[in-house]
Design a protein around this motif. Structure first.
Motif, PDB file in Angstrom:
ATOM      1  N   ILE A   1      38.490  75.321 -12.689  1.00  0.00           N
ATOM      2  CA  ILE A   1      38.717  74.656 -14.216  1.00  0.00           C
ATOM      3  C   ILE A   1      39.860  73.671 -13.860  1.00  0.00           C
ATOM      4  O   ILE A   1      40.577  73.762 -13.112  1.00  0.00           O
ATOM      5  N   ARG A   2      39.728  72.824 -14.741  1.00  0.00           N
ATOM      6  CA  ARG A   2      40.934  72.103 -15.183  1.00  0.00           C
ATOM      7  C   ARG A   2      41.243  72.252 -16.574  1.00  0.00           C
ATOM      8  O   ARG A   2      40.639  71.706 -17.735  1.00  0.00           O
ATOM      9  N   PHE A   3      42.628  72.504 -16.640  1.00  0.00           N
ATOM     10  CA  PHE A   3      43.055  72.726 -18.156  1.00  0.00           C
ATOM     11  C   PHE A   3      44.504  71.856 -18.327  1.00  0.00           C
ATOM     12  O   PHE A   3      45.214  71.929 -17.378  1.00  0.00           O
ATOM     13  N   THR A   4      44.490  71.170 -19.532  1.00  0.00           N
ATOM     14  CA  THR A   4      45.747  70.204 -19.368  1.00  0.00           C
ATOM     15  C   THR A   4      46.258  70.135 -20.953  1.00  0.00           C
ATOM     16  O   THR A   4      45.278  69.962 -21.927  1.00  0.00           O
TER      17      THR A   4
ATOM     18  N   GLY B   1      38.556  67.368 -18.025  1.00  0.00           N
ATOM     19  CA  GLY B   1      39.841  67.706 -17.925  1.00  0.00           C
ATOM     20  C   GLY B   1      40.895  67.025 -17.114  1.00  0.00           C
ATOM     21  O   GLY B   1      41.915  67.114 -16.849  1.00  0.00           O
ATOM     22  N   ILE B   2      40.495  65.601 -16.982  1.00  0.00           N
ATOM     23  CA  ILE B   2      41.517  64.814 -16.180  1.00  0.00           C
ATOM     24  C   ILE B   2      42.166  63.991 -17.154  1.00  0.00           C
ATOM     25  O   ILE B   2      41.643  63.407 -18.351  1.00  0.00           O
ATOM     26  N   ILE B   3      43.374  63.619 -17.279  1.00  0.00           N
ATOM     27  CA  ILE B   3      44.309  63.054 -18.093  1.00  0.00           C
ATOM     28  C   ILE B   3      43.872  61.554 -18.121  1.00  0.00           C
ATOM     29  O   ILE B   3      43.460  61.170 -17.184  1.00  0.00           O
TER      30      ILE B   3
END
Ligand SMILES: Cc1ncc(C[n+]2csc(CCOP(=O)(O)OP(=O)(O)O)c2C)c(N)n1
Ligand code: SF4
Ligand SMILES: [Mg+2]
Lengths: 443, 375
Positions: free
Chosen positions: B223-226, B234-236
């Motif tokens: 996962i990518r959490f931000t 989930g990419i800035i």
């Protein structure tokens, strides 16, 4: 720790994002590469490996790894990491934070070390805030020039390692991003069951370097000049929190959760109108427990009941006032601005009873201890307790309330007797019952 | 069968029956009793309960745990909500299921620790930066404490969002006889988990108002959490199209489901021209006032708002049919009345809206409401 046995992983870096976003020469590049090398050495399952980043330039790092990536608020990375580790101790949790994060989140750093939660913290310590334009941080050396210390820093830098070591960290290391053995040290820290921290000194080529004519050599000199030791500074073998919690509470598993305790109707009450009762006395005078017995007694007699307690935050001094409402119908409004029955048991509560005393009229009753009988002016019907034949001073609230239950015919005294004995050890129940028996001649 | 319990007990039972398995909190009157129960009971269900070093750490731990799949609860009062603020924003941004109890006490600041208040109503609505919708439920009795807590967990799971239970000192600490056997048990809802067979894109949705499928930290998927503005992977990002999509999604996933989020108890009386609208502890003064009024042969309708946010607009509009006076008693200087006025203004003929407000730390007496009902 989960390791992959089937095929070896050659990198944990994201294939989609091979190029870091950092300035040329930025220390974050080196430290992230060391982290990658450590992960490759350990061959951890990427799905069981969590990289939690703080804010700042360092905070961009997690997106450049193919692991579980979690990017949180400034200074709070350790709190998310703690929650993750507590909820799933099988995960390897690595926090990447800057010296800025250490400052704003200092309380979390201290407490993570003190709790010995099994996470690894890498401080990407470049002696200033990179992302916001080179302001000073808690690690900026004395005299260091930054955007907010133009004339040189007047404050002294924090010794991060000594701080977390004193707090009980399991593994503490200080070095620089230039250290060749950093991957091995990171791997060691990750394998430490408890809290581990590496304070990794770096160059911020955009700010700290130009502002201070800084270099790799100057970095090492500064560390020495400040008298800060490097290398492995602490290794302890104390229980890790997430596992300790599970061991400690294992025997609780399966026990009944908040089991109900039903109160059965066993008696009949002659009460017709909703009756609002106030017991007002002093802390330590068993006012609250007596009020509970009054409410429970009513419930044994089939009535609805509510109880509100008022006491100072310093619970063992001053007044203690409890309001109990008894009714044949469900009770909605729980306020008692105008009590039907008010028992004043000691002087401590007097100043708080002014408005209620003023509100009461002839249809209501004030019960009062003899020593206060004269000084209280009220339109309410006044009844003065006589405790001559009730010798148990410390159970005065019980005796007085029992007398009131009889006098106002709230419900059968047997219900009150049952309420004060329920759930009590035999000795205390016996004492309480004696106090109730003494109520016969009090009014 | 009756028990003698307080709101803290009813909320804790609701949470545990809803499947709560993680609690972190920091002691504060009048919310502490919830924490004490959760820390004592959670080990019995294999859960975790911990006292954080402060409120920021406590909600942070809840967010971390929630992203591993835990059903999390925290409880505090106004001063603690102030410290939660930034993390509540992060829970909105990262789409984290989380239940937060605010046991309101008199503010501002440390205010009155043991003094009842409903002063946080608008604070909860706008609790964090950015201006996004919030879900807040508000119990007015012990049965509500139990049932709405379960709803709060279900809504948190369903919408992957923080959900508030707004209550107050009296609801939490007054003990009441109550027939707990009639408490309504709600079927627990779990967040939708991403299929392990398909490629996982952390924030991928079909429609703006959908809630993305969840994959736990530590599960099959990466996962990518931000906390930062991000695209569906989930990419800035700063790309206007992605940013716009995320912002509108965060609003739409709640706004488009307002029907499911309206919880009220409407008690209309035929021929009544006065409607009283209230919530929480003050709704109980209202019920008593309506009871007394009707016993005197006069007519009045009542509406208890159980879901403060989003505003139950449809229910309020419907309840105002044929009404000329709306009375809004509350323990603040008229925070919810503003919302009621907004609904009333859109009606023709427009009912007058009258506030009854106390901020002296005392409950509103039923007689104060009766006096406003008129004929
Ligand atoms: C609550 C809060 N305050 C301030 C900021 C602004 N901010 C962003 S990065 C940063 C400092 C980061 O410095 P450091 O942690 O040393 O990381 P670096 O950029 O040096 O890698 C600050 C103050 C923020 N994001 N959140
Ligand atoms: S500003 Fe400093 S810390 Fe940030 S990327 Fe550039 S060199 Fe690195
Ligand atoms: Mg820095």
């Amino acid at each position: 720790m989960d390791t992959l046995t089937h095929s070896s992983i050659t990198t944990y870096r994201s294939l989609e994002r091979p190029k870091y976003p950092f300035c040329p020469g930025c220390g974050h590049t080196l430290t992230n590469d060391h982290l990658n090398a450590a992960l490759v050495q350990l061959q951890l399952d990427p799905r069981k490996t969590v990289v939690v980043t703080d804010i700042g330039c360092v905070g961009m790092s997690d997106q450049y790894f193919d692991v579980q990536a979690f990017h949180g608020l400034h200074g709070r990375a350790i709190t998310y990491a703690t929650g993750i580790k507590l909820a799933n101790p099988d995960l390897t949790v690595v926090v990447l934070m800057g010296d800025g994060g250490v400052g704003i989140g200092g309380a979390h750093l201290l407490n993570a070390a003190r709790r010995n939660i099994g996470i690894t913290v890498l401080v990407f310590n470049n002696l200033n805030f990179g992302m916001t334009g080179g302001q000073h941080s808690v690690t900026t050396p004395h005299g260091g020039r930054t955007a907010t210390t133009r004339g040189g820093n007047l404050e002294r830098p924090l010794d991060i390692c000594k701080t977390v070591a004193a707090a009980g960290a399991s593994y503490v290391y200080r070095g620089t991003a230039f250290d060749k053995d950093l991957p091995a040290r990171i791997a060691e820290a990750v394998q430490t069951p408890g809290f581990s921290l590496l304070d990794i000194w770096e160059l911020c080529t955009a700010y700290y370097v130009p502002n201070n004519n800084f270099s790799k050599g100057a970095l090492l000199q500064t560390m020495q000049g400040l008298g800060l030791a490097s290398g492995i500074l602490q290794r302890l073998d104390t229980p890790e929190l997430a596992r300790a919690y599970r061991e400690e509470y294992a025997e609780q598993r399966g026990k009944p959760v908040l089991p109900p305790s039903f109160i059965e109707k066993k008696y009949a009450s002659a009460l017709t109108a909703t009756t609002r009762v106030v017991l007002a006395g002093a802390a330590g005078g068993k006012v609250k427990s007596t009020a509970s017995a009054l409410a429970l007694g009513g419930m044994y007699a089939g009535l609805w009941a509510t109880q509100r307690d008022e006491y100072p935050v310093t619970v063992m001094t001053g007044s203690s006032i409890s309001e109990v409402i008894l009714s044949r119908d469900e009770i909605w409004f729980m306020g008692v601005a105008k009590p039907d029955l008010l028992a004043i048991l000691s002087p401590e509560c007097l100043s708080q009873m002014t408005s209620q005393l003023r509100a009461m009229d002839e249809t209501q009753t004030l019960y009062v201890v003899p020593e206060l009988a004269q000084q209280i002016q009220t339109r309410a019907h006044k009844i003065v307790f006589n405790f001559d034949r009730a010798p148990i001073k410390k159970s005065l609230a019980l005796t007085a309330t029992a007398a009131m239950v009889r006098h106002a015919n709230l419900f059968p005294l047997a219900a009150f007797r049952e309420a004060i004995s329920a759930g009590q050890p035999a000795e205390i129940a016996h004492e309480n019952l004696k106090a109730v028996d003494a109520s016969e001649f009090v009014i | 069968m009756r028990e003698f319990i307080d709101g803290a007990e009813a909320i804790a039972r609701g949470a545990l029956d809803a499947g709560c398995n993680f609690f972190a909190g920091y002691p504060i009157t009048p919310a502490t009793p919830i924490m004490l129960r959760m820390l004592r009971e959670l080990p019995k269900v294999g859960g975790i309960g911990i006292q954080g070093e402060d409120e920021i750490a406590s909600i942070g731990m809840c967010i971390g745990a929630a992203m591993t799949g835990a059903k999390t609860l925290t409880a505090t009062s106004g001063p603690g909500i102030s410290l939660y603020s930034e993390n509540i924003g992060m829970a909105i941004m990262g789409e984290v299921p989380l239940v937060i109890v605010d046991v309101m006490r008199l503010g501002p600041a440390t205010g009155g620790a043991t003094t009842v208040s409903q002063g946080d109503v608008q604070f909860l609505r706008w609790v964090t930066s950015g201006g996004f919708p919030i879900i807040a439920l508000c119990p007015s009795g012990l049965a509500d404490c139990y049932t709405l807590t379960q709803h709060a967990f279900n809504l948190a799971e369903k919408f992957r969002a923080p959900v508030f239970i707004a209550t107050d000192k009296e609801m939490m600490s007054a003990q009441q006889s109550v027939d707990t056997a009639t408490f309504e048990k709600i079927q627990p809802i779990n967040r939708v988990y991403a299929s392990s067979a398909e490629e996982f894109v952390p924030y991928k949705i079909q429609h703006l108002s959908d809630t993305p499928a969840f994959a736990p930290v530590g599960g099959e998927h990466l996962i990518r959490f931000t906390t930062s503005m991000h695209d569906e992977r989930g990419i800035i990002t700063k790309k206007p199209a992605s940013v716009d999509h995320k912002g509108r999604h965060l609003a739409a996933k709640i706004e488009a489901h307002r029907d499911e989020l309206e919880f009220v108890k409407h008690d209309p009386q035929d021929g009544a021209h006065t409607l009283i609208v209230s919530y929480g502890i003050t709704a109980r003064s209202m019920i008593q006032a309506a009871h007394n009024t009707r016993a005197n042969g006069k007519r009045v309708s009542t509406l208890i708002v159980q879901s403060l946010w989003p505003l139950p607009e449809k229910a309020l509009r419907d309840a105002m049919r044929g009404i000329t006076r709306v009375i809004v008693p509350e323990l603040n200087l008229g925070q919810y009345r503003l919302e009621i006025e907004r609904v009333a203004h859109a009606r023709d003929p427009r009912p007058v809206v009258i506030g009854i407000n106390r901020v002296d730390g005392e409950l509103i007496e039923p007689e104060e409401i009766e006096a406003e009902i008129g004929d």
